[in-house]
Design an enzyme around this catalytic site. Structure first.
Site, PDB file in Angstrom:
ATOM      1  N   ASP A 146     118.358  73.766 -15.762  1.00 37.62           N
ATOM      2  CA  ASP A 146     119.613  73.238 -16.312  1.00 37.62           C
ATOM      3  C   ASP A 146     120.272  72.330 -15.290  1.00 37.62           C
ATOM      4  O   ASP A 146     120.291  72.646 -14.090  1.00 37.62           O
ATOM      5  CB  ASP A 146     120.566  74.393 -16.634  1.00 37.62           C
ATOM      6  CG  ASP A 146     119.900  75.492 -17.446  1.00 37.62           C
ATOM      7  OD1 ASP A 146     119.922  75.382 -18.673  1.00 37.62           O
ATOM      8  OD2 ASP A 146     119.365  76.440 -16.836  1.00 37.62           O
ATOM      9  N   GLU A 190     117.267  70.821 -19.297  1.00 37.15           N
ATOM     10  CA  GLU A 190     118.364  71.015 -20.241  1.00 37.15           C
ATOM     11  C   GLU A 190     119.632  70.381 -19.678  1.00 37.15           C
ATOM     12  O   GLU A 190     120.086  70.749 -18.587  1.00 37.15           O
ATOM     13  CB  GLU A 190     118.609  72.495 -20.531  1.00 37.15           C
ATOM     14  CG  GLU A 190     119.761  72.685 -21.520  1.00 37.15           C
ATOM     15  CD  GLU A 190     120.090  74.125 -21.817  1.00 37.15           C
ATOM     16  OE1 GLU A 190     121.210  74.383 -22.320  1.00 37.15           O
ATOM     17  OE2 GLU A 190     119.239  75.001 -21.557  1.00 37.15           O
ATOM     18  N   HIS A 196     122.991  76.849 -14.260  1.00 43.43           N
ATOM     19  CA  HIS A 196     123.144  77.097 -15.689  1.00 43.43           C
ATOM     20  C   HIS A 196     124.601  77.136 -16.123  1.00 43.43           C
ATOM     21  O   HIS A 196     125.022  76.410 -17.022  1.00 43.43           O
ATOM     22  CB  HIS A 196     122.451  78.411 -16.081  1.00 43.43           C
ATOM     23  CG  HIS A 196     122.609  78.755 -17.532  1.00 43.43           C
ATOM     24  ND1 HIS A 196     123.666  79.505 -18.003  1.00 43.43           N
ATOM     25  CD2 HIS A 196     121.850  78.430 -18.622  1.00 43.43           C
ATOM     26  CE1 HIS A 196     123.560  79.633 -19.315  1.00 43.43           C
ATOM     27  NE2 HIS A 196     122.457  78.996 -19.719  1.00 43.43           N
ATOM     28  N   GLU A 220     111.593  75.498 -16.962  1.00 45.89           N
ATOM     29  CA  GLU A 220     112.822  75.072 -17.615  1.00 45.89           C
ATOM     30  C   GLU A 220     113.948  75.194 -16.621  1.00 45.89           C
ATOM     31  O   GLU A 220     113.992  76.146 -15.826  1.00 45.89           O
ATOM     32  CB  GLU A 220     113.095  75.935 -18.851  1.00 45.89           C
ATOM     33  CG  GLU A 220     114.252  75.502 -19.712  1.00 45.89           C
ATOM     34  CD  GLU A 220     115.597  76.122 -19.296  1.00 45.89           C
ATOM     35  OE1 GLU A 220     116.626  75.710 -19.846  1.00 45.89           O
ATOM     36  OE2 GLU A 220     115.590  77.019 -18.421  1.00 45.89           O
ATOM     37  N   HIS A 264     111.507  80.254 -17.646  1.00 43.63           N
ATOM     38  CA  HIS A 264     112.910  80.018 -17.963  1.00 43.63           C
ATOM     39  C   HIS A 264     113.775  80.135 -16.706  1.00 43.63           C
ATOM     40  O   HIS A 264     113.874  81.210 -16.115  1.00 43.63           O
ATOM     41  CB  HIS A 264     113.361  81.040 -19.006  1.00 43.63           C
ATOM     42  CG  HIS A 264     114.770  80.861 -19.476  1.00 43.63           C
ATOM     43  ND1 HIS A 264     115.698  81.870 -19.447  1.00 43.63           N
ATOM     44  CD2 HIS A 264     115.398  79.778 -19.992  1.00 43.63           C
ATOM     45  CE1 HIS A 264     116.851  81.435 -19.933  1.00 43.63           C
ATOM     46  NE2 HIS A 264     116.686  80.170 -20.267  1.00 43.63           N
TER      47      HIS A 264
END
Length: 759
Positions: A70, A148, A83, A68, A40
Site C-alpha cells: 500500500d 494499492e 496501510h 501486495e 499480502h
C-alpha cells in the site's frame, strides 16, 4: 469439503526457520495451492506488515506470484509504503501519514524480532527502497507487485502520476498491477497509461463486476466474504484475486487461532488468485541456488552504458567507440558464484579485481579515480571473449564488458571481421541486460575476532557512563568522513556499530558528512550512500546527518554535481540543508549546520556559513527553551585555525559571536549553554579551547592516516587494514545537566572527556 486446518500462532517453529523469526507451520501441511498466491503486505503474519523484512521473506518463497503493498504520500510529497492513514497502529508514533515529512516518518520505530533478547526496530520504507529490494526477483522470476493506492479516504493529488513515473524509471512496468478502492483513481491510471494493468478493489464480487462493466479493468479484487455472484465465469473471464484469505489471520505481532479453508471451495467459485497473510504456509522457501542476492552496490541487475568499455590495461571504465557496452558497477562475488550469459550474438569479458589495497590510498593524500580500493588483475585479454557463463573461483569484484560477436567471412584469401562496423543501440542494451545476470549464494559477514574485545570494551565503558549519569544520559553513535569506496571495509564498520549497539544501545546516530569521495557519477554516489544509509537503518534508531564538501559530488573535476537542494533531499530527506532536533526530556537541542558551497569562488569562500545559515542559526538559538543546552554539529570546522585547506572560514566571526552570546546567556561569563561545536572534515582529532565552549574535531572513519595536510595541534592516528586501528568512530555520551561529554573511541585513537569549560 475437507476439514479446515486449524493453526495457532506460537506453535513450534520449523527447524529451517531462524530462531528470531515468528513461528509458522510447515508448507507441507497444506497441498500445493491450485490458485496463485500473493503475499499480502509481504509475509505479514511472520514479520511486521509492509516492511522490507516482510517483503524480503516473501521474495524468497518459491512459486509466489507477487507481493501486495500500500502506498501513501508524506507531507513533503514522498511515496511511502504503509496501510493505515495513520501511523498509530503499526509504529510508535501517532498522527496522520500526510502530516509527517519523510524524515519525520523515518524516525518512527516499528518493533520487529528481538535479537539476543534486545529489541530490534525497523522503519516505514519508501517505495524506492521496496523496488530496490524486489526488482531482482521481478527480473529473475517474473514476480509481480500489486500497488494499492490508498486514496479512498485521503485523496492524494498527483499520486497516480508519481507512481507511474517511478515505475517507468525503475523499468518495472511489465511487473506492476495497480489497484484501489477509489474507482476514479483506477480510471485515471488507465487514462495516463492505457496498457497499465489495474484491478478494482471492493468488498464484493458484484460491486467489482459493476465497475468492470462500466470501465476498462484487468482484474477483480473482492473480499473473501464478498462471494455474492453465482456462476461467475459466465459473467467474466477476468482474473479474480481474493483478499482476506484465509480470513481472520492476525498481523504480526498479534496472536490467535485461525483456520485455513480448503482451496477447492474458492476454486469452484472461479477464484484465480488470493492475497494471503501467510504465503509461507503454502509455499516452500527457495533453495540457495535459486536465491537472488543484490550486488554490493544494491544494483538489482546489470545496467550497461553504450559506447563504453573497461580498459584492458588499467581496468578503468571509459567511453569508447560504438561497438561496445560496459557497466560501471563493481559486483562483489565469492567462490562458487556464477555469471550467467545467454545473449546470442554477443560476447563478453569480465574485469576482475581482488581485495588488495594500494597503500598510497591509506598513507598519502590520494583518492582513487573511481572510488575503488580493489586491485585490477588485468583479466581482460585481447582475445579473451566468451559466449557462455563462468564460475568464480575466489572472492573479488567483477565488471562486465560486452560487444557484438565478430562476424567472420572469407573473401578470396582475406578474412574480414565486421565487429568494428556495428553500432550498438538501446535495443542491444535491453537485450543483453535481459540475458545476463550474477547468480550468487547469500554470503554471511565474515566475523573478524580482533574486533570482539573492542566491541566489549567500548560497550562496558558506555554502560558505566550511563550508570554514572542516570536516565538523563544521551548516547550517540558519532562518525565522520566514511568516504565509501569499493573494498573500503564499510561492512566492518556497519558490523561493529551494530555490535556495540546490541550491548550498549545508542539513542541515535550522527554522521558528520562526506559519505563518498564525490568522484563518481551522481547515480553511483547515490547508490554508495544508500548502502551506508541502509546499514545504519538496521540499528533501528533515529539517524541525523550533516552535509560534507564531498557530498556535493564536487571533487577533482567531477562535473556531475549535486546542488544544495539535491544534497538535502538525498542525504537528509529534507528540503533544507540545516535543521535541529530536540530531546525534551534531556533539555537539549542539537543543531546540524551546512558548511560548504561549491558554487562560491575560491577556497576561502567555499568553506563556511552563508548569511542565510547564520540567520537560521540565530532563530534556532533564540527559540531554544530557557535553561536548555545546545550541541552544534557541522562538517567543516568553525575556526580557520583548525582548517588546513583555507585561510578563512566564511561567516566565522558572525557564527562565533552568535554562539558565544548564546553560550553566556545562562548568566555565567565562562559560558555553559553551548556544550560543544563538533565537526569532521579534517581527518584528525583535535580540541580547541580558545572560545568559551570547546570546538572538537573527529577523525575520519575511512582507513586513512595521511599526515601532511593537517592543522597545528591535531592528531592523526596510524591506521592499518586487518587490525582494530582500521576503525575510528566514537560513542558520544552526554549529560546535559552537568555539561559532561565523553567521547568513547572505537578503534584508532583515545577516549576524550570534556565539560562545559572544555576541560
Amino acid at each position: 469439503m475437507r476439514r479446515p486446518i486449524a493453526i495457532a500462532a506460537g506453535v513450534s517453529a520449523l527447524a529451517a526457520l531462524s530462531s528470531c523469526r515468528r513461528p509458522v507451520p510447515p508448507a507441507t501441511q497444506v497441498p500445493k495451492p491450485p490458485v496463485k498466491i500473493w503475499a499480502h503486505r509481504g509475509c505479514c503474519y511472520a514479520w511486521p506488515e509492509n516492511t522490507l523484512d516482510a517483503f524480503r521473506a516473501a521474495c524468497e518463497l518459491d512459486g509466489l506470484t507477487g507481493i501486495e503493498l500500500d502506498i501513501q504520500l508524506t507531507k513533503d510529497g514522498k511515496i511511502v509504503v504503509i496501510h493505515d492513514e495513520t501511523v498509530d497502529r503499526t509504529t510508535d508514533g501517532k498522527g496522520n501519514v500526510r502530516d509527517f515529512t519523510l524524515a519525520e516518518l523515518k524516525e518512527l520505530k516499528i518493533k520487529t524480532h528481538s535479537k539476543n533478547l534486545i529489541p530490534q526496530y525497523t522503519q516505514i520504507p519508501t517505495i524506492e527502497e521496496v523496488f530496490d529490494l524486489v526488482k531482482p526477483y521481478c527480473l529473475r522470476y517474473g514476480l509481480k507487485i500489486n500497488i494499492e493506492l490508498k486514496n479512498s479516504v485521503v485523496r492524494y493529488e498527483g499520486m497516480e502520476e508519481m507512481i507511474l513515473a517511478l515505475v517507468r524509471q525503475y523499468e518495472l512496468e511489465p511487473y506492476i498491477v495497480y489497484s484501489s478502492f477509489n474507482p476514479d483513481s483506477i480510471v485515471l491510471i488507465k487514462q495516463k497509461k492505457p496498457d497499465a494493468l489495474v484491478g478494482i478493489l471492493n468488498s464484493s464480487i458484484k460491486e467489482c463486476l459493476a465497475f468492470a462493466e462500466a470501465h476498462e479493468t484487468d482484474a477483480l479484487h473482492p473480499n473473501y466474504r464478498g462471494r455474492d455472484v453465482e456462476n461467475i465465469r459466465e459473467k467474466t473471464s477476468l482474473p479474480i484475486r481474493m483478499w482476506n484469505f484465509p480470513p481472520d489471520v492476525p498481523f504480526y505481532p498479534n496472536k490467535g487461532s485461525f483456520a485455513v479453508p480448503d482451496f477447492r471451495e474458492i476454486c469452484g467459485y472461479g477464484i484465480t488468485d488470493v492475497f494471503s497473510n501467510i504465503p509461507e504456509v503454502y509455499l516452500k522457501k527457495r533453495t540457495q541456488n535459486q536465491s537472488v542476492s543484490s550486488t554490493n552496490t544494491d544494483k538489482p541487475g546489470l545496467s550497461f552504458s553504450l559506447c563504453a568499455e573497461i580498459s584492458r590495461k588499467t581496468g578503468i571504465y571509459k567511453k569508447c567507440s560504438t561497438n561496445r557496452m560496459a557497466d560501471f558497477h563493481f559486483y562483489e562475488v565469492n567462490a562458487g558464484d556464477f555469471f550467467e550469459f545467454d545473449a546470442k550474438g554477443y560476447e563478453y569479458q569480465i574485469a576482475f579485481y581482488n581485495d588488495t589495497i594500494d597503500d598510497r590510498y591509506i598513507h598519502t593524500y590520494c583518492y582513487s579515480e573511481e572510488e575503488n580500493w580493489s586491485s585490477y588483475t588485468k583479466s581482460i585479454k585481447r582475445f579473451g571473449w566468451k559466449t557462455h557463463g563462468q564460475k568464480f573461483k575466489r572472492h573479488g569484484w567483477a565488471r562486465i564488458l560486452v560487444r557484438k560477436k565478430e562476424s567472420v567471412f572469407k573473401r578470396g584469401f582475406s578474412v574480414l571481421k565486421l565487429t568494428e562496423r556495428f553500432i550498438l543501440t538501446a535495443d542491444d542494451k535491453a537485450f543483453v541486460e535481459g540475458h545476463c545476470r550474477f547468480m550468487r549464494k547469500p554470503a554471511a559477514y565474515g566475523i573478524k575476532p580482533f574486533f570482539d574485545s573492542e566491541i566489549d570494551d567500548t560497550a562496558k565503558k558506555v554502560n558505566a557512563l550511563r550508570d554514572k549519569w542516570g536516565e538523563d544520559t544521551l548516547v550517540l553513535a558519532l562518525l565522520a568522513d566514511t568516504h565509501y569506496v569499493i573494498n573500503g571495509r564499510w561492512d566492518d564498520t556497519a558490523h561493529n556499530l551494530l555490535g556495540v549497539h546490541e550491548k550498549a544501545p545508542f539513542d541515535a546516530l550522527i554522521h558528520l558528512g562526506d559519505f563518498t569521495d564525490g568522484k563518481t557519477p551522481a547515480r553511483i554516489t547515490e547508490e554508495y550512500f544508500n548502502i551506508q544509509n541502509d546499514d545504519m537503518k538496521k540499528l533501528g534508531i533515529p539517524l541525523y546527518y550533516t552535509l560534507g564538501n564531498h557530498d556535493s559530488n564536487y571533487f577533482q573535476g567531477n562535473t556531475d554535481l549535486l546542488n544544495v537542494t539535491e544534497q538535502a533531499r538525498l542525504y537528509l530527506g529534507r528540503g533544507e540543508p540545516h535543521y535541529y532536533v530536540d530531546f525534551e526530556d534531556k533539555g537539549l537541542r542539537l543543531l546540524f549546520l551546512h558548511s560548504f558551497d561549491h558554487t562560491q569562488e575560491g577556497q576561502n569562500n567555499r568553506y563556511g556559513f552563508s548569511g542565510e545559515e547564520i540567520e537560521w542559526t540565530r532563530r534556532a538559538l533564540a527559540g531554544t527553551p530557557a535553561g536548555w543546552k545546545v550541541i552544534v554539529f557541522s562538517h567543516v570546522p568553525l575556526l580557520a585555525s583548525m582548517h588546513y585547506w583555507s585561510d578563512k572560514i566564511r561567516g566565522e566571526q558572525e557564527m562565533v559571536s552568535l554562539l558565544g552570546e548564546f553560550d553566556r546567556s545562562g548568566g555565567s561569563s565562562a559560558g555553559g549553554r553551548v556544550l560543544a561545536f563538533i565537526h569532521g572534515h579534517t581527518h584528525s582529532d583535535c580540541v580547541n579551547r580558545d572560545l568559551s565552549f570547546p570546538v572538537v574535531s573527529i577523525g575520519c572513519a575511512k582507513i586513512e592516516d595521511e599526515q601532511v595536510h593537517k592543522a597545528s595541534g591535531s592528531v592523526t592516528w596510524p591506521r592499518e587494514p586487518g587490525t582494530v586501528s582500521q576503525e575510528l568512530w566514537d560513542v558520544l555520551v552526554v549529560d546535559a545537566d552537568s555539561g559532561s561529554l565523553d567521547f568513547v573511541r572505537f578503534g584508532a585513537g583515545e577516549d576524550r572527556h570534556l565539560d562545559r569549560g572544555g576541560r
